[in-house]
Design a protein around this motif. Structure first.
Motif, PDB file in Angstrom:
ATOM      1  N   LEU A 120      36.892  26.897  24.428  1.00 22.74           N
ATOM      2  CA  LEU A 120      36.177  28.058  23.891  1.00 22.74           C
ATOM      3  C   LEU A 120      36.538  28.302  22.431  1.00 22.74           C
ATOM      4  CD1 LEU A 120      34.157  30.277  24.506  1.00 22.74           C
ATOM      5  CD2 LEU A 120      36.057  31.733  25.244  1.00 22.74           C
ATOM      6  N   ARG A 121      37.710  27.817  22.010  1.00 26.18           N
ATOM      7  CA  ARG A 121      38.139  27.825  20.615  1.00 26.18           C
ATOM      8  C   ARG A 121      38.534  29.210  20.113  1.00 26.18           C
ATOM      9  NH1 ARG A 121      33.704  24.816  17.180  1.00 26.18           N
ATOM     10  NH2 ARG A 121      35.294  25.175  15.584  1.00 26.18           N
ATOM     11  N   ALA A 122      39.128  30.027  20.982  1.00 27.03           N
ATOM     12  CA  ALA A 122      39.674  31.301  20.517  1.00 27.03           C
ATOM     13  C   ALA A 122      41.033  31.106  19.857  1.00 27.03           C
ATOM     14  CB  ALA A 122      39.796  32.283  21.675  1.00 27.03           C
ATOM     15  N   PHE A 123      41.712  30.028  20.208  1.00 26.92           N
ATOM     16  CA  PHE A 123      43.017  29.623  19.680  1.00 26.92           C
ATOM     17  C   PHE A 123      44.160  30.494  20.197  1.00 26.92           C
ATOM     18  CE2 PHE A 123      46.405  28.806  16.603  1.00 26.92           C
ATOM     19  CZ  PHE A 123      46.351  27.423  16.511  1.00 26.92           C
ATOM     20  N   THR A 124      44.037  31.808  20.118  1.00 23.75           N
ATOM     21  CA  THR A 124      45.088  32.676  20.652  1.00 23.75           C
ATOM     22  C   THR A 124      44.920  32.755  22.173  1.00 23.75           C
ATOM     23  OG1 THR A 124      43.667  34.557  20.108  1.00 23.75           O
ATOM     24  CG2 THR A 124      45.459  34.062  18.599  1.00 23.75           C
ATOM     25  N   PRO A 125      45.930  32.382  22.947  1.00 27.95           N
ATOM     26  CA  PRO A 125      45.766  32.272  24.402  1.00 27.95           C
ATOM     27  C   PRO A 125      45.428  33.594  25.081  1.00 27.95           C
ATOM     28  CG  PRO A 125      47.697  31.050  23.664  1.00 27.95           C
ATOM     29  CD  PRO A 125      47.233  31.862  22.496  1.00 27.95           C
ATOM     30  N   MET A 126      44.481  33.513  25.995  1.00 31.09           N
ATOM     31  CA  MET A 126      44.142  34.624  26.882  1.00 31.09           C
ATOM     32  C   MET A 126      43.604  34.051  28.182  1.00 31.09           C
ATOM     33  SD  MET A 126      41.576  37.898  26.314  1.00 31.09           S
ATOM     34  CE  MET A 126      40.100  37.114  27.012  1.00 31.09           C
ATOM     35  N   GLY A 127      44.138  34.504  29.301  1.00 31.84           N
ATOM     36  CA  GLY A 127      43.686  34.025  30.592  1.00 31.84           C
ATOM     37  C   GLY A 127      42.478  34.807  31.081  1.00 31.84           C
ATOM     38  N   VAL A 128      41.606  34.119  31.822  1.00 33.96           N
ATOM     39  CA  VAL A 128      40.411  34.739  32.393  1.00 33.96           C
ATOM     40  C   VAL A 128      40.292  34.305  33.855  1.00 33.96           C
ATOM     41  CG1 VAL A 128      37.933  35.096  32.158  1.00 33.96           C
ATOM     42  CG2 VAL A 128      39.290  34.541  30.140  1.00 33.96           C
ATOM     43  N   GLY A 129      39.999  35.253  34.715  1.00 33.94           N
ATOM     44  CA  GLY A 129      39.792  34.957  36.121  1.00 33.94           C
ATOM     45  C   GLY A 129      38.416  35.419  36.559  1.00 33.94           C
ATOM     46  N   PHE A 130      37.717  34.598  37.334  1.00 29.19           N
ATOM     47  CA  PHE A 130      36.366  34.921  37.811  1.00 29.19           C
ATOM     48  C   PHE A 130      36.354  34.945  39.337  1.00 29.19           C
ATOM     49  CE2 PHE A 130      35.850  32.567  33.812  1.00 29.19           C
ATOM     50  CZ  PHE A 130      35.099  33.463  33.066  1.00 29.19           C
ATOM     51  N   PHE A 131      35.702  35.943  39.902  1.00 31.35           N
ATOM     52  CA  PHE A 131      35.483  35.955  41.348  1.00 31.35           C
ATOM     53  C   PHE A 131      34.267  36.807  41.669  1.00 31.35           C
ATOM     54  CE2 PHE A 131      38.255  39.579  40.594  1.00 31.35           C
ATOM     55  CZ  PHE A 131      37.827  40.565  41.479  1.00 31.35           C
ATOM     56  N   GLY A 132      33.625  36.488  42.785  1.00 29.84           N
ATOM     57  CA  GLY A 132      32.440  37.243  43.156  1.00 29.84           C
ATOM     58  C   GLY A 132      31.804  36.789  44.452  1.00 29.84           C
ATOM     59  N   HIS A 133      32.472  35.854  45.160  1.00 34.38           N
ATOM     60  CA  HIS A 133      31.925  35.402  46.442  1.00 34.38           C
ATOM     61  C   HIS A 133      31.836  36.594  47.390  1.00 34.38           C
ATOM     62  CE1 HIS A 133      31.325  33.215  50.149  1.00 34.38           C
ATOM     63  NE2 HIS A 133      31.252  32.070  49.483  1.00 34.38           N
ATOM     64  N   PRO A 134      30.682  36.832  47.996  1.00 37.32           N
ATOM     65  CA  PRO A 134      30.525  38.018  48.858  1.00 37.32           C
ATOM     66  C   PRO A 134      31.556  38.120  49.976  1.00 37.32           C
ATOM     67  CG  PRO A 134      28.399  36.976  48.443  1.00 37.32           C
ATOM     68  CD  PRO A 134      29.442  36.044  47.883  1.00 37.32           C
ATOM     69  N   ALA A 135      32.025  36.972  50.464  1.00 33.76           N
ATOM     70  CA  ALA A 135      32.957  36.993  51.591  1.00 33.76           C
ATOM     71  C   ALA A 135      34.381  37.349  51.192  1.00 33.76           C
ATOM     72  CB  ALA A 135      32.950  35.625  52.285  1.00 33.76           C
ATOM     73  N   THR A 136      34.729  37.173  49.926  1.00 25.33           N
ATOM     74  CA  THR A 136      36.134  37.363  49.523  1.00 25.33           C
ATOM     75  C   THR A 136      36.322  38.291  48.329  1.00 25.33           C
ATOM     76  OG1 THR A 136      36.003  35.333  48.178  1.00 25.33           O
ATOM     77  CG2 THR A 136      36.894  35.131  50.413  1.00 25.33           C
ATOM     78  N   ALA A 137      35.248  38.779  47.715  1.00 30.23           N
ATOM     79  CA  ALA A 137      35.378  39.600  46.502  1.00 30.23           C
ATOM     80  C   ALA A 137      36.178  40.871  46.764  1.00 30.23           C
ATOM     81  CB  ALA A 137      34.004  39.935  45.944  1.00 30.23           C
ATOM     82  N   ASP A 138      35.917  41.537  47.858  1.00 30.98           N
ATOM     83  CA  ASP A 138      36.654  42.777  48.164  1.00 30.98           C
ATOM     84  C   ASP A 138      38.135  42.486  48.411  1.00 30.98           C
ATOM     85  OD1 ASP A 138      34.369  44.276  47.888  1.00 30.98           O
ATOM     86  OD2 ASP A 138      33.948  44.389  50.047  1.00 30.98           O
ATOM     87  N   TYR A 139      38.407  41.398  49.128  1.00 28.22           N
ATOM     88  CA  TYR A 139      39.798  41.013  49.374  1.00 28.22           C
ATOM     89  C   TYR A 139      40.540  40.766  48.068  1.00 28.22           C
ATOM     90  CZ  TYR A 139      43.458  37.468  50.157  1.00 28.22           C
ATOM     91  OH  TYR A 139      44.617  36.739  50.109  1.00 28.22           O
ATOM     92  N   ILE A 140      39.904  40.059  47.138  1.00 26.51           N
ATOM     93  CA  ILE A 140      40.549  39.767  45.851  1.00 26.51           C
ATOM     94  C   ILE A 140      40.731  41.041  45.042  1.00 26.51           C
ATOM     95  CG2 ILE A 140      40.299  38.529  43.665  1.00 26.51           C
ATOM     96  CD1 ILE A 140      38.683  36.406  45.195  1.00 26.51           C
ATOM     97  N   ARG A 141      39.706  41.856  44.965  1.00 24.12           N
ATOM     98  CA  ARG A 141      39.782  43.086  44.173  1.00 24.12           C
ATOM     99  C   ARG A 141      40.853  44.026  44.721  1.00 24.12           C
ATOM    100  NH1 ARG A 141      35.235  44.681  45.305  1.00 24.12           N
ATOM    101  NH2 ARG A 141      34.094  43.461  43.744  1.00 24.12           N
ATOM    102  N   ASP A 142      40.848  44.249  46.020  1.00 24.47           N
ATOM    103  CA  ASP A 142      41.824  45.163  46.619  1.00 24.47           C
ATOM    104  C   ASP A 142      43.244  44.627  46.486  1.00 24.47           C
ATOM    105  OD1 ASP A 142      39.653  46.702  47.297  1.00 24.47           O
ATOM    106  OD2 ASP A 142      39.625  46.090  49.413  1.00 24.47           O
ATOM    107  N   SER A 143      43.415  43.343  46.715  1.00 27.57           N
ATOM    108  CA  SER A 143      44.746  42.741  46.621  1.00 27.57           C
ATOM    109  C   SER A 143      45.273  42.809  45.197  1.00 27.57           C
ATOM    110  CB  SER A 143      44.705  41.285  47.094  1.00 27.57           C
ATOM    111  OG  SER A 143      44.324  41.185  48.447  1.00 27.57           O
ATOM    112  N   THR A 144      44.412  42.521  44.232  1.00 33.01           N
ATOM    113  CA  THR A 144      44.825  42.559  42.827  1.00 33.01           C
ATOM    114  C   THR A 144      45.273  43.958  42.429  1.00 33.01           C
ATOM    115  OG1 THR A 144      43.288  40.776  42.283  1.00 33.01           O
ATOM    116  CG2 THR A 144      44.085  42.122  40.458  1.00 33.01           C
ATOM    117  N   GLN A 145      44.508  44.959  42.796  1.00 35.86           N
ATOM    118  CA  GLN A 145      44.887  46.340  42.477  1.00 35.86           C
ATOM    119  C   GLN A 145      46.200  46.725  43.139  1.00 35.86           C
ATOM    120  OE1 GLN A 145      41.488  48.659  43.704  1.00 35.86           O
ATOM    121  NE2 GLN A 145      40.252  48.050  41.927  1.00 35.86           N
ATOM    122  N   ARG A 146      46.374  46.348  44.401  1.00 36.63           N
ATOM    123  CA  ARG A 146      47.596  46.707  45.125  1.00 36.63           C
ATOM    124  C   ARG A 146      48.811  46.000  44.535  1.00 36.63           C
ATOM    125  NH1 ARG A 146      45.973  45.226  49.493  1.00 36.63           N
ATOM    126  NH2 ARG A 146      47.065  43.268  49.921  1.00 36.63           N
TER     127      ARG A 146
END
Length: 428
Positions: free
Chosen positions: A256-282
């Motif tokens: 992407l050529r931003a040079f300064t490191p930054m991590g990005v995570g993507f999720f949105g599968h209907p079967a697991t999106a709530d599990y990921i969102r809730d777990s991440t917040q907790r």
């Protein structure tokens, strides 16, 4: 004293020149190294320079707070006129949307922002080992990520099954179909239920991940899929809108050529999106996932900042946003990587270099070349890398005389070809 704008200029092309008062005739650098950091994009460079200037003149005033929350338009016009490199910043939600578009995700998918991709890998490992008792990986995994996953699995007494495929791939002994058969068969035989794969590994192997996932799901229960897109984001299509995986880890500092490191995570599968969102917040609230930029970005997106929050580096968000803008603007540009590969591999082969690329359906824009000279196979990777740099070519090097070339999307120029010819021919 000169004003802050008098000691540098920014061209309309891919360069920022810092004037030092000394003019030196230096050949133009051919940058072919995304193994470490991609060459900073023009708009990312402008954003970085102007944010440094803004910080030196206004610091952490309310101007900065308003800018981060509400975007460039929130600044007084007298300030905006002097910092045009920041004009693309419109807040965290717009940054997330740009990153989402570049990942080919659904418009309502979730985007996590973190100071380090390793923070997201720790999150991914915890997400994997909750529902999965035996996670299949390959020897293409980045070693640091592999250690994180194995540590999380060991803590719960679960297994990690490793499939060795790199050697056969680089010897051109596996096609995409054969590779899919091999991984799926191992998954079923060892009764695995989780999967962690790179979309593109650090040596340029592009796995047919979607095909592998679809095949496994036809033959076994696949509870959770995590993909490593560190070398894939803005390099190869991710096609995340088809929901073939559950969580994807990427970074903005390479292709992407931003040079300064930054991590990005993507999720949105209907079967697991709530599990990921809730777990991440907790886990964030409990401190199990501790990334200050992740918390800060969520606060900004919600329109508020904690008074006593941890100080974070802001530059990665601004440079990643600017680099994403550049990438979106250039999305329809002609990609000359295929022609560049033909030029490079033909030239290298004519000079005795061994081209160590996988079969066509497993290739990416990364090419491996091995020197024909015994002397090169016994020097350190750093010395080999420096030999190319002395001829104005930046690339990565490994043991046994192997170099890694990241092919640019623009066509090689006559000067580029001459530089490559000289470097590949050199014995000194």
């Amino acid at each position: 004293m000169p004003s802050p704008t008098e000691n540098y200029w920014i061209s309309s092309t891919d360069q920022v020149t810092i004037k030092s008062g000394v003019d030196e005739a230096m050949p133009e650098l051919l940058y072919l190294d995304t193994a470490r950091l991609g060459l900073m994009s023009p708009q990312a460079c402008r954003a970085s320079v102007d944010f440094a200037r803004f910080s030196s003149e206004y610091g952490a005033t309310l101007y900065l707070t308003d800018f981060l929350k509400d975007g460039f338009a929130s600044l007084p016009s007298t300030i905006r006129d002097g910092y045009c490199g920041l004009e693309d910043w419109r807040g965290v939600s717009t940054l997330r949307q740009s990153l989402r578009v570049l990942s080919d995700s659904q418009c309502d998918s979730n985007v996590l922002i973190a100071s380090r991709a390793a923070s997201l890998m720790k999150l991914a490992a915890r997400l994997l080992v909750r529902p999965c008792h035996n996670i299949l990986v390959t020897d293409l995994s980045w070693p640091a990520y592999d250690r994180i996953l194995r540590r999380a699995a060991n803590n719960r007494g679960y297994k990690v099954t490793n499939v060795r495929i790199r050697r056969d791939i680089l010897k051109r002994q596996l096609t995409a179909d054969e590779l899919t058969d091999k991984i799926a068969a191992q998954f079923v035989r060892d009764v695995c239920d989780g999967l962690f794969l790179p979309l593109v590994d650090n040596l340029g192997v592009q796995l047919p991940v979607r095909r592998i996932v679809d095949r496994i799901r036809k033959e076994a229960e696949l509870r959770f899929v995590v993909l490593d897109a560190a070398q894939a984001y803005n390099h190869v299509p991710l096609a995340l809108a088809s929901n073939y995986c559950d969580f994807v880890i990427a970074g903005c500092h390479k292709w992407l050529r931003a040079f300064t490191p930054m991590g990005v995570g993507f999720f949105g599968h209907p079967a697991t999106a709530d599990y990921i969102r809730d777990s991440t917040q907790r886990w964030t609230q409990q401190g199990a996932i501790d990334d200050p930029l992740m918390r800060f970005a969520d606060e900004l997106d919600g329109g508020a900042c904690q008074r006593f929050g941890e100080t974070v580096s802001l530059s990665p968000m601004l440079t990643s946003n600017a680099a994403a803008i550049d990438a979106l603007r250039n999305r329809k540009a002609t990609d000359a990587a295929t022609d560049n590969e033909l030029i490079l591999t033909s030239m290298a082969a004519s000079l005795g270099w061994r081209v160590r690329t996988p079969c066509d359906d497993l290739r990416s824009r990364i090419v491996l070349l091995q020197s024909p000279r015994d002397s090169d196979r016994h020097v350190s990777p750093e010395m080999l890398r420096r030999r190319f740099l002395n001829r104005s070519i930046a690339l990565s090097a490994y043991a046994r005389g192997i170099v890694r070339v990241s092919l640019p999307s623009r066509p090689f120029s006559v000067d580029d070809c001459a530089a490559l010819q000289t470097a590949l021919s050199s014995t000194a």
